[in-house]
Design a protein around this motif. Structure first.
Motif, short mmCIF file in Angstrom:
data_model
loop_
_atom_site.label_atom_id
_atom_site.label_comp_id
_atom_site.label_asym_id
_atom_site.label_seq_id
_atom_site.Cartn_x
_atom_site.Cartn_y
_atom_site.Cartn_z
N TRP A 35 0.84 -1.20 0.00
CA TRP A 35 0.00 0.00 0.00
C TRP A 35 0.88 1.25 0.00
CZ3 TRP A 35 -4.77 1.53 -0.90
CH2 TRP A 35 -5.20 2.77 -0.41
N MET A 36 1.91 1.27 0.83
CA MET A 36 2.79 2.44 0.91
C MET A 36 3.57 2.63 -0.39
SD MET A 36 1.95 3.71 3.73
CE MET A 36 3.17 4.94 4.11
N THR A 37 3.96 1.54 -1.04
CA THR A 37 4.63 1.63 -2.34
C THR A 37 3.72 2.29 -3.36
OG1 THR A 37 5.97 -0.33 -1.91
CG2 THR A 37 5.68 0.30 -4.22
N LEU A 38 2.48 1.83 -3.41
CA LEU A 38 1.51 2.41 -4.36
C LEU A 38 1.25 3.88 -4.04
CD1 LEU A 38 -1.01 -0.55 -4.63
CD2 LEU A 38 0.48 0.32 -6.44
N GLN A 39 1.08 4.21 -2.78
CA GLN A 39 0.80 5.59 -2.40
C GLN A 39 1.98 6.51 -2.70
OE1 GLN A 39 -2.27 6.72 -1.64
NE2 GLN A 39 -2.71 4.62 -2.21
N GLY A 40 3.19 6.01 -2.51
CA GLY A 40 4.38 6.79 -2.85
C GLY A 40 4.44 7.08 -4.34
N TRP A 41 4.06 6.12 -5.12
CA TRP A 41 4.05 6.28 -6.57
C TRP A 41 3.03 7.33 -6.97
CZ3 TRP A 41 0.80 4.72 -10.78
CH2 TRP A 41 1.45 4.65 -12.02
N ASP A 73 2.49 -1.74 -19.30
CA ASP A 73 3.58 -0.79 -19.13
C ASP A 73 3.50 0.02 -17.84
OD1 ASP A 73 4.70 -1.50 -21.60
OD2 ASP A 73 3.36 -0.13 -22.67
N CYS A 74 2.56 -0.28 -16.99
CA CYS A 74 2.39 0.49 -15.75
C CYS A 74 3.47 0.12 -14.74
CB CYS A 74 1.00 0.22 -15.16
SG CYS A 74 0.70 1.15 -13.63
N PRO A 75 4.22 1.11 -14.23
CA PRO A 75 5.27 0.79 -13.26
C PRO A 75 4.72 0.31 -11.92
CG PRO A 75 5.19 3.16 -13.71
CD PRO A 75 4.21 2.51 -14.61
N ALA A 76 3.44 0.50 -11.66
CA ALA A 76 2.84 0.04 -10.40
C ALA A 76 2.25 -1.36 -10.53
CB ALA A 76 1.77 1.02 -9.95
N LYS A 77 2.42 -1.99 -11.69
CA LYS A 77 1.78 -3.27 -11.98
C LYS A 77 2.08 -4.34 -10.92
CE LYS A 77 3.43 -5.77 -15.31
NZ LYS A 77 3.75 -6.27 -16.64
N HIS A 78 3.33 -4.50 -10.55
CA HIS A 78 3.69 -5.58 -9.62
C HIS A 78 3.16 -5.30 -8.21
CE1 HIS A 78 5.99 -7.48 -12.72
NE2 HIS A 78 6.63 -6.34 -12.94
N CYS A 80 0.56 -3.46 -7.52
CA CYS A 80 -0.89 -3.57 -7.65
C CYS A 80 -1.32 -5.04 -7.55
CB CYS A 80 -1.32 -2.96 -8.98
SG CYS A 80 -3.08 -3.04 -9.32
N ARG A 81 -0.64 -5.89 -8.29
CA ARG A 81 -0.96 -7.32 -8.27
C ARG A 81 -0.74 -7.92 -6.88
NH1 ARG A 81 2.41 -10.24 -12.37
NH2 ARG A 81 1.12 -9.02 -13.77
N GLU A 82 0.38 -7.54 -6.25
CA GLU A 82 0.68 -8.06 -4.92
C GLU A 82 -0.39 -7.61 -3.91
OE1 GLU A 82 4.03 -7.54 -1.45
OE2 GLU A 82 4.66 -7.31 -3.53
#
Length: 102
Positions: A35-41, A73-78, A80-82
């Motif tokens: 969640w924090m990775t996605l929010q940082g992005w 091509d979305c850099p948040a793909k991994h 997001c999937r996790e």
């Protein structure tokens, strides 16, 4: 002005061993890192291809194919999937995968 209004009092502070918790918002502790990775992005100003689009939650095969293709091509793909796997999301396209076929 009271301490609560100034923000120096945290009436709902989690125990030290619990760390950050967003359980009140439906975000389990197990997925906090993702969640924090996605929010940082998102905070960096990145806009995912799914933002404001209906294809990621559509039941149409055509829409699902488009969503999966745009996720490629979305850099948040991994992350997001996790996040979807950790939270057992069952519907929609998450990280380029159709969760409803699982």
């Amino acid at each position: 002005m009271t301490d609560y209004i100034r923000g120096s009092t945290r009436p709902h502070k989690p125990p030290e061993d619990q760390g950050i918790s967003l359980a009140g918002f439906g975000i389990p502790t197990a997925s906090m890192n993702t969640w924090m990775t996605l929010q940082g992005w998102f905070a960096a100003g990145e806009v995912p291809p799914c933002a404001g689009r209906h294809e990621w939650t559509s039941s149409s095969t055509k829409d699902k194919r488009l969503a999966i293709r745009l996720c490629a091509d979305c850099p948040a793909k991994h992350a997001c999937r996790e996040f979807a796997e950790t939270n057992n999301e069952r519907y929609g396209i998450w990280g380029g995968q159709d969760r409803s076929t699982r």
